[in-house]
Design a protein around this motif. Sequence first.
Motif, PDB file in Angstrom:
ATOM      1  N   PHE A  67       0.821  -1.216   0.000  1.00 58.83           N
ATOM      2  CA  PHE A  67       0.000   0.000   0.000  1.00 58.83           C
ATOM      3  C   PHE A  67       0.855   1.267   0.000  1.00 58.83           C
ATOM      4  CE2 PHE A  67      -2.957  -3.010   2.124  1.00 58.83           C
ATOM      5  CZ  PHE A  67      -3.928  -2.996   1.137  1.00 58.83           C
ATOM      6  N   GLY A  72      -3.357   6.616  -4.918  1.00 60.21           N
ATOM      7  CA  GLY A  72      -4.644   7.278  -5.112  1.00 60.21           C
ATOM      8  C   GLY A  72      -5.714   6.690  -4.233  1.00 60.21           C
ATOM      9  N   ILE A  74     -10.400   6.162  -3.994  1.00 63.65           N
ATOM     10  CA  ILE A  74     -11.736   6.287  -4.591  1.00 63.65           C
ATOM     11  C   ILE A  74     -12.745   6.382  -3.450  1.00 63.65           C
ATOM     12  CG2 ILE A  74     -13.468   5.196  -6.084  1.00 63.65           C
ATOM     13  CD1 ILE A  74     -11.139   3.331  -7.060  1.00 63.65           C
ATOM     14  N   THR A  76     -17.071   6.327  -3.037  1.00 61.77           N
ATOM     15  CA  THR A  76     -18.293   6.114  -3.804  1.00 61.77           C
ATOM     16  C   THR A  76     -19.508   6.457  -2.970  1.00 61.77           C
ATOM     17  OG1 THR A  76     -18.288   3.795  -3.131  1.00 61.77           O
ATOM     18  CG2 THR A  76     -17.336   4.285  -5.266  1.00 61.77           C
ATOM     19  N   ASN A 100     -13.059   0.686 -13.987  1.00 59.71           N
ATOM     20  CA  ASN A 100     -11.801   0.069 -14.426  1.00 59.71           C
ATOM     21  C   ASN A 100     -11.143   0.868 -15.543  1.00 59.71           C
ATOM     22  OD1 ASN A 100     -12.097  -1.987 -12.600  1.00 59.71           O
ATOM     23  ND2 ASN A 100     -13.054  -3.394 -14.050  1.00 59.71           N
ATOM     24  N   ARG A 107      -3.956   5.316 -13.721  1.00 59.49           N
ATOM     25  CA  ARG A 107      -2.769   4.635 -13.195  1.00 59.49           C
ATOM     26  C   ARG A 107      -1.660   4.587 -14.234  1.00 59.49           C
ATOM     27  NH1 ARG A 107      -3.570  -0.673 -12.138  1.00 59.49           N
ATOM     28  NH2 ARG A 107      -1.374  -0.644 -11.623  1.00 59.49           N
TER      29      ARG A 107
ATOM     30  N   GLY B  76     -18.443   3.637   0.118  1.00 60.69           N
ATOM     31  CA  GLY B  76     -17.226   2.876  -0.132  1.00 60.69           C
ATOM     32  C   GLY B  76     -15.994   3.751  -0.188  1.00 60.69           C
ATOM     33  N   PHE B  77     -14.888   3.216   0.290  1.00 54.85           N
ATOM     34  CA  PHE B  77     -13.592   3.888   0.162  1.00 54.85           C
ATOM     35  C   PHE B  77     -12.579   2.868  -0.344  1.00 54.85           C
ATOM     36  CE2 PHE B  77      -9.341   4.741   1.756  1.00 54.85           C
ATOM     37  CZ  PHE B  77      -9.123   6.009   1.261  1.00 54.85           C
ATOM     38  N   THR B  78     -11.779   3.280  -1.298  1.00 57.85           N
ATOM     39  CA  THR B  78     -10.726   2.423  -1.846  1.00 57.85           C
ATOM     40  C   THR B  78      -9.406   3.153  -1.754  1.00 57.85           C
ATOM     41  OG1 THR B  78     -12.191   1.330  -3.419  1.00 57.85           O
ATOM     42  CG2 THR B  78      -9.863   1.360  -3.977  1.00 57.85           C
ATOM     43  N   ILE B  79      -8.393   2.492  -1.263  1.00 57.28           N
ATOM     44  CA  ILE B  79      -7.043   3.050  -1.378  1.00 57.28           C
ATOM     45  C   ILE B  79      -6.343   2.334  -2.516  1.00 57.28           C
ATOM     46  CG2 ILE B  79      -6.272   1.564   0.548  1.00 57.28           C
ATOM     47  CD1 ILE B  79      -3.867   3.473   0.798  1.00 57.28           C
ATOM     48  N   VAL B  80      -5.754   3.127  -3.421  1.00 59.34           N
ATOM     49  CA  VAL B  80      -4.918   2.566  -4.486  1.00 59.34           C
ATOM     50  C   VAL B  80      -3.483   2.744  -4.019  1.00 59.34           C
ATOM     51  CG1 VAL B  80      -4.305   2.653  -6.925  1.00 59.34           C
ATOM     52  CG2 VAL B  80      -6.623   3.262  -6.197  1.00 59.34           C
ATOM     53  N   SER B  85      -4.415  -2.593  -3.993  1.00 55.05           N
ATOM     54  CA  SER B  85      -5.564  -1.739  -3.687  1.00 55.05           C
ATOM     55  C   SER B  85      -6.423  -2.453  -2.653  1.00 55.05           C
ATOM     56  CB  SER B  85      -6.410  -1.484  -4.939  1.00 55.05           C
ATOM     57  OG  SER B  85      -5.711  -0.667  -5.849  1.00 55.05           O
ATOM     58  N   ALA B  86      -7.017  -1.673  -1.757  1.00 54.09           N
ATOM     59  CA  ALA B  86      -8.010  -2.217  -0.826  1.00 54.09           C
ATOM     60  C   ALA B  86      -9.336  -1.548  -1.153  1.00 54.09           C
ATOM     61  CB  ALA B  86      -7.614  -1.941   0.615  1.00 54.09           C
ATOM     62  N   VAL B  95      -8.534  -6.997  -0.718  1.00 56.67           N
ATOM     63  CA  VAL B  95      -7.247  -6.472  -1.196  1.00 56.67           C
ATOM     64  C   VAL B  95      -6.917  -7.143  -2.517  1.00 56.67           C
ATOM     65  CG1 VAL B  95      -4.793  -6.185  -0.683  1.00 56.67           C
ATOM     66  CG2 VAL B  95      -6.462  -6.124   1.173  1.00 56.67           C
ATOM     67  N   ASN B  98      -2.766  -4.219  -7.831  1.00 57.35           N
ATOM     68  CA  ASN B  98      -3.186  -3.165  -8.765  1.00 57.35           C
ATOM     69  C   ASN B  98      -3.233  -3.642 -10.208  1.00 57.35           C
ATOM     70  OD1 ASN B  98      -3.333  -1.376  -6.684  1.00 57.35           O
ATOM     71  ND2 ASN B  98      -1.472  -0.248  -7.196  1.00 57.35           N
ATOM     72  N   ASP B  99      -2.221  -4.397 -10.610  1.00 59.04           N
ATOM     73  CA  ASP B  99      -2.105  -4.738 -12.028  1.00 59.04           C
ATOM     74  C   ASP B  99      -3.245  -5.633 -12.508  1.00 59.04           C
ATOM     75  OD1 ASP B  99       0.113  -3.213 -12.246  1.00 59.04           O
ATOM     76  OD2 ASP B  99       1.528  -4.880 -11.967  1.00 59.04           O
ATOM     77  N   ASP B 102      -9.788  -5.741 -10.641  1.00 58.06           N
ATOM     78  CA  ASP B 102     -11.060  -5.431 -11.310  1.00 58.06           C
ATOM     79  C   ASP B 102     -11.913  -4.724 -10.261  1.00 58.06           C
ATOM     80  OD1 ASP B 102     -13.580  -5.353 -12.413  1.00 58.06           O
ATOM     81  OD2 ASP B 102     -13.390  -7.311 -13.403  1.00 58.06           O
ATOM     82  N   TYR B 103     -11.810  -3.391 -10.264  1.00 58.35           N
ATOM     83  CA  TYR B 103     -12.454  -2.606  -9.214  1.00 58.35           C
ATOM     84  C   TYR B 103     -13.979  -2.767  -9.254  1.00 58.35           C
ATOM     85  CZ  TYR B 103      -7.884  -0.439  -8.681  1.00 58.35           C
ATOM     86  OH  TYR B 103      -6.550  -0.233  -8.465  1.00 58.35           O
ATOM     87  N   GLN B 104     -14.516  -2.780 -10.483  1.00 55.29           N
ATOM     88  CA  GLN B 104     -15.965  -2.883 -10.613  1.00 55.29           C
ATOM     89  C   GLN B 104     -16.467  -4.208 -10.050  1.00 55.29           C
ATOM     90  OE1 GLN B 104     -17.852  -0.177 -11.725  1.00 55.29           O
ATOM     91  NE2 GLN B 104     -19.325  -1.450 -10.603  1.00 55.29           N
ATOM     92  N   ALA B 105     -15.737  -5.285 -10.386  1.00 57.67           N
ATOM     93  CA  ALA B 105     -16.138  -6.600  -9.882  1.00 57.67           C
ATOM     94  C   ALA B 105     -16.063  -6.624  -8.354  1.00 57.67           C
ATOM     95  CB  ALA B 105     -15.237  -7.678 -10.474  1.00 57.67           C
ATOM     96  N   TYR B 107     -16.452  -4.028  -6.291  1.00 63.19           N
ATOM     97  CA  TYR B 107     -17.602  -3.287  -5.749  1.00 63.19           C
ATOM     98  C   TYR B 107     -18.886  -4.102  -5.900  1.00 63.19           C
ATOM     99  CZ  TYR B 107     -15.447   1.162  -4.559  1.00 63.19           C
ATOM    100  OH  TYR B 107     -14.718   2.135  -3.937  1.00 63.19           O
TER     101      TYR B 107
END
Lengths: 118, 112, 110
Positions: A67, A72, A74, A76, A100, A107, B76-80, B85-86, B95, B98-99, B102-105, B107
């Motif tokens: 981490f 960055g 997000i 929501t 995404n 990124r 929701g909160f996400t740290i990149v 990412s969490a 968790v 990053n590479d 799939d953020y949408q999946a 959520y």
Amino acid sequence: MTILTELAGLPGVMAVGEYSYRGDRFSHKGQLDDEQARMASIMCRATTMSVHMQSEILGSFSTDCGFNPARGWIVTGPRFAVCVVANVFCFLDKTAASLNDVLGIMRTQLDGAPSELV
Amino acid sequence: MADLDRLMNLPYALAAFQFSDRGELMSSRIADDCPLDDKALDLLCHMCVANTAIATMQARGWERITATEGFYPIDGFTIVGFEWSAVTSGNFGVVLPNDQADYQAAYDALAD
Amino acid sequence: MIKRLLIVDGVNVVCKFRDDGALVEGYGVLTEAEMGHLAKFAHDYKRIVQGNADQLSMFTQLRGWTPPAGWVVRGQSTAACSVGNLVCVVDVRLASLTEVMRELTELSHW
């Protein structure tokens, strides 16, 4: 094409902006007026600073913490989301945007952005 | 409600966790090759709850001053992070590297 | 000069930090390394409080919040208090936070 132009052209992206880590300078595109973009910059700068500090704390407890440093964040809400990478923010309509796609561009384009000014 | 085993089924998931409203870690699953442990996840949960609280304040202020709706309440909160990412929503999080994230999946799974 | 804060009841540590978060001087029951961490935390936290106070001003349209003079984070037995570039760690069972903040405010002007 600048990252702001590229992001602003994506479906569901309502507004994008870039702010300086120190001071009040910012630029923006989309559905925010200057005052709203200024407020968005203040909010995003404050949260970015917090997240960086918190990541450092997380990192201080282990040498292998993926981490730290933060790149960055997000948040929501019911309909909208805000994505921030480095000093660029993006306001999204969740019903129309691909998180995404937006995050992927942010990124990639901001991969080498320096973080020492945060 | 999300469940941890289902969250761990997200591709490349490194860890999944449940936390209290105060940010205390309540339960977790951690992949074999992941260096995270429950102590680190507990701190991560506190961080996510803290940032959700701040974002909630921001959403409240923003909606009042701009006369808009759609940000409040923050769900929701996400740290990149640098490599990971969490993604958190409600009282659950996952968790992801990053590479492959799939953020949408994530959520969607957290909202189920 | 800041060492005199240790005379105040309940004050266990006092540190002064630079504008980049580096420790300038520190006294009390922590190691030099621990004081370095405290200085870094206090510096970061000062900026975060500043950021949050800016937002509170922005949203409430009231000026009284900024610039924040200091902050207190109070736990069950220990509190961290800061004014300007000074931070101290106090035992809340022994200390008067009013007295600690008054001393911090006075010393922060030096």
